[in-house]
Every structure is written in structure tokens, then in C-alpha cells.
Motif scaffolding. Sequence first.
Motif, PDB file in Angstrom:
ATOM      1  N   UNK A  55    -146.969  22.547 -47.760  1.00  0.00           N
ATOM      2  CA  UNK A  55    -147.397  23.696 -46.978  1.00  0.00           C
ATOM      3  C   UNK A  55    -146.803  23.645 -45.568  1.00  0.00           C
ATOM      4  N   UNK A  56    -146.762  22.466 -44.988  1.00  0.00           N
ATOM      5  CA  UNK A  56    -146.156  22.314 -43.672  1.00  0.00           C
ATOM      6  C   UNK A  56    -144.659  22.598 -43.716  1.00  0.00           C
ATOM      7  N   UNK A  57    -143.973  22.106 -44.745  1.00  0.00           N
ATOM      8  CA  UNK A  57    -142.535  22.363 -44.871  1.00  0.00           C
ATOM      9  C   UNK A  57    -142.259  23.846 -45.021  1.00  0.00           C
ATOM     10  N   UNK A  58    -143.078  24.539 -45.810  1.00  0.00           N
ATOM     11  CA  UNK A  58    -142.880  25.970 -45.988  1.00  0.00           C
ATOM     12  C   UNK A  58    -143.105  26.726 -44.679  1.00  0.00           C
ATOM     13  N   UNK A  59    -144.147  26.347 -43.940  1.00  0.00           N
ATOM     14  CA  UNK A  59    -144.406  26.994 -42.656  1.00  0.00           C
ATOM     15  C   UNK A  59    -143.320  26.669 -41.646  1.00  0.00           C
ATOM     16  N   UNK A  60    -142.780  25.462 -41.733  1.00  0.00           N
ATOM     17  CA  UNK A  60    -141.717  25.048 -40.818  1.00  0.00           C
ATOM     18  C   UNK A  60    -140.438  25.829 -41.089  1.00  0.00           C
ATOM     19  N   UNK A  61    -140.123  26.054 -42.346  1.00  0.00           N
ATOM     20  CA  UNK A  61    -138.919  26.802 -42.692  1.00  0.00           C
ATOM     21  C   UNK A  61    -139.066  28.283 -42.381  1.00  0.00           C
ATOM     22  N   UNK A  62    -140.299  28.788 -42.436  1.00  0.00           N
ATOM     23  CA  UNK A  62    -140.538  30.199 -42.121  1.00  0.00           C
ATOM     24  C   UNK A  62    -140.697  30.451 -40.636  1.00  0.00           C
ATOM     25  N   UNK A 109    -137.345  23.840 -35.425  1.00  0.00           N
ATOM     26  CA  UNK A 109    -138.282  23.226 -36.358  1.00  0.00           C
ATOM     27  C   UNK A 109    -137.577  22.750 -37.618  1.00  0.00           C
ATOM     28  N   UNK A 110    -136.651  23.551 -38.108  1.00  0.00           N
ATOM     29  CA  UNK A 110    -135.932  23.185 -39.325  1.00  0.00           C
ATOM     30  C   UNK A 110    -134.992  22.019 -39.065  1.00  0.00           C
ATOM     31  N   UNK A 111    -134.361  21.989 -37.906  1.00  0.00           N
ATOM     32  CA  UNK A 111    -133.419  20.920 -37.602  1.00  0.00           C
ATOM     33  C   UNK A 111    -134.114  19.569 -37.462  1.00  0.00           C
ATOM     34  N   UNK A 112    -135.331  19.562 -36.909  1.00  0.00           N
ATOM     35  CA  UNK A 112    -136.043  18.304 -36.682  1.00  0.00           C
ATOM     36  C   UNK A 112    -137.019  17.973 -37.795  1.00  0.00           C
ATOM     37  N   UNK A 113    -136.924  18.686 -38.909  1.00  0.00           N
ATOM     38  CA  UNK A 113    -137.886  18.489 -39.983  1.00  0.00           C
ATOM     39  C   UNK A 113    -137.832  17.067 -40.532  1.00  0.00           C
ATOM     40  N   UNK A 114    -136.623  16.550 -40.743  1.00  0.00           N
ATOM     41  CA  UNK A 114    -136.494  15.209 -41.299  1.00  0.00           C
ATOM     42  C   UNK A 114    -136.966  14.138 -40.314  1.00  0.00           C
ATOM     43  N   UNK A 115    -136.785  14.373 -39.022  1.00  0.00           N
ATOM     44  CA  UNK A 115    -137.278  13.410 -38.044  1.00  0.00           C
ATOM     45  C   UNK A 115    -138.793  13.376 -38.001  1.00  0.00           C
ATOM     46  N   UNK A 116    -139.408  14.534 -38.261  1.00  0.00           N
ATOM     47  CA  UNK A 116    -140.863  14.621 -38.145  1.00  0.00           C
ATOM     48  C   UNK A 116    -141.551  14.027 -39.363  1.00  0.00           C
TER      49      UNK A 116
END
Length: 400
Positions: free
Chosen positions: A123-130, A136-143
Motif C-alpha cells: 500500500x505504501x509503494x502504491x501511494x509512493x508511486x502515485x 518519492x519514487x527515486x528514493x523508494x529503494x533507500x526508504x
Amino acid sequence: MVTGRAISFFAHLLATSIVCLSSYALGFQSIANPAKLRYNADSKASAPITNLHMVRNIDLPEAIVFYGIESMMEYSINGEDGESSLMLRPGVVRLINECLDVGTAALLLSEESGADETSTKQLFQSACESSLDATAVLNLQKIIGGDDNHQVLHFRTLDTHFVCPPASDNDEESSEDQSDENDETIAFYNLQSNGKSPSPAFLLDSLRSVNIDPRGFGGSSGFGRGQWVEPRRSPMTARTVVFIAGDWVTDNSSEEVEVEERSTVKDRCAAARAAGCRVIYLENLSSDENLPVSIEDDEDAISLCDAVIDSFGNDSTREIQPVSLDAISTPGDYWLNPPNPRDDMGNGVAADEIVEYFRSEREMEDAMSDSACVVDDVDAADEEISEDEMAAILADLDAL
């Protein structure tokens, strides 16, 4: 001869007295006139005189907790197709990136029934991509990249089985020491649904399941900070800040709500206070009828919080934000001293006693509901008539 010596002695004594009195008078004049004393000192010193000020330690948060999906995400209308989607609140990514820079842990807690860590993470990944912010998308893997011991944002639900985190960042060292650390040092309640708010058990277990590197003594933004000397440990509740938002209310929800029933947001505020954390409430200032849910603020819950904000700000790192790790430090922009565990009235409480109270009450309710079902089954069985009893009744009617 004797007289001459006596006169010489008294003359020497008088001269000594005059010198002493002159020195005393000069000293008194210097003290009475500090400007003259400062001038004399300045005329001889090579560097200017500076006043000394006390340096106070500033404790950055060791953990920030988003208690409930509502505190991190919100529904927003997509301008292209007009449909609503779940997005991260503005400023969340910036705040988590600050945690990444200084080593503060971030947790997202969900008390939704049937939710698990995997679904909450998705759910967090989906909200991050939207999200409208590409950062947010660029730092997703760091988070959220890596295992639970290396990622910044941790996900916890009522179905989580809490275990002791590794004592070291090094996988080899942690695997060797894991058997020694899983024990008496950290005690978990592991009450699952019986530990949800207003009991602080779920919140305390979530904090104890992560490790941080404690920061040394020093000022804000690392000023004058010493080296880390403490071993890795769980975040302290007094240095934990919990973000809580109003409940989501769907349009098809029933309007009939019991007056004495406590709302979810108020339960979370009470649980965070009982755990000994600082609480910040995210107030809703606008509403959109086109959204599938509306946010319902609770005035009673707001009164239990240490601060009330309407947003985290934005994700820009060059602007002054209402919420940053420096702003929610102790002391910071919202408070001066660390909190203690307290109830709704502000009285000091023991977290273990609160957890035990709710555990026993909920287990008793479950036992009573189970026993009521058993009694109903027995009564239903008693009302049924067996074949032998029916035959005896028919035989008595034949005799009549």
C-alpha cells in the motif's frame, strides 16, 4: 641607639601600611568601576572579550511513528481522469529522508483487521508511486530497500509476531549473536489484537522490534556532537514522536454511533500518551465531496496531543517546514522537556499496568462471548425433544 632602631622600625611599619592601604584603594576603585577594569584588560589582551553561554543538549527524535494509514496517506483527485487515488501526504518523503540522513527510525503502524506487513508495504509503494513528487519514487529503494534491520521505514500490524532485532548492522555478527540477544533483554507483549489501542502494547512492541544507533551528546544538526558510544538499542519512548490523524469515514457508513464509544483516533492518542511518547495531531482543514472518504476530526483527541498541525509542509529541502526533525526535537519548536507516561487526565501511569488491564478485560470479554454461545447451544438442545420422550407422550395420549 635603641631609640634610633625603634624610630626606624616604626618608620618601616608606617611605610608598609601606606603601601597596603594604597593597593586596597586602587583595587576597590577598579571593582567599583568595571569599565575601567575592562579597559585595562582590553588594553593588554590581544583578543576581544566574549561572553560565555551555556550549551544545552538537543535530542533529535530516535523514532517517528505514523500511527494509522491516515497519518501518512490521503486520497487525492487525479487531474487527468478525475479518479481518486491514495497518495502520500506532502512532506512525508522529506521527513523520512531526514531520518535516513541521521539514523532515526520511522514506523508505519496499521491496526486494520486482516492487514499484514506485506500488504501494508505494498500500500505504501502504491501511494509512493502515485505521489505527485517524483522524489518519492527515486528514493523508494533507500526508504524500504533491504531487510528490516537496514531499511528506514518499518511496517507493523496487529498480526506481526515481534522478535528481538539483530544487535549489529553486520549480518555476520548479528547471526552469531542472535541466540544471545533473543531473550531477557527485550520483553514483548505479543498480544496481537488484544494489544491494540488504547492499550500501548502494540506501539511499545513495535518500537522494541527495531534498533537504532544512539547519538552522542551535542546540539542541533550535529553541532558539537560526540562519537556514538552506546551500543545499538531500541528507540526510547521519550524521544519518540507519534503522528496521528482523524479517522476516515466512508459515505456508506452508518450514522448511528454510540455516544460513549471512543473513536479510533482518540484510542491512538491515549495509547501514545500511556507509552510516554510525544503526540502530534494532523488536523483536517479542507474536505472534498468527490473523495471516497472524509476525515473526521475529534476535538477530544486533539486535546490529548502535544501539538496540532495541518500538514507536514512539502518535500522541498530549501524551505522552512512546519515539521522537521529539528523542529520536533527536545527541546524544539513544540516542547521543551521529554514526556512521561500519562493518562487522559495528565496523571502519571505505568505502561505495564495499562497493558495488563486491557489484556485482562479483552480476554474476559472473549471468554464471556464464548460461554454465551455455549449456553445458547445447551438451551437449544434442551428444548429439543428426543424420540423416546415423544413416544412416551404419544402413549399417554392414546391412553386417554
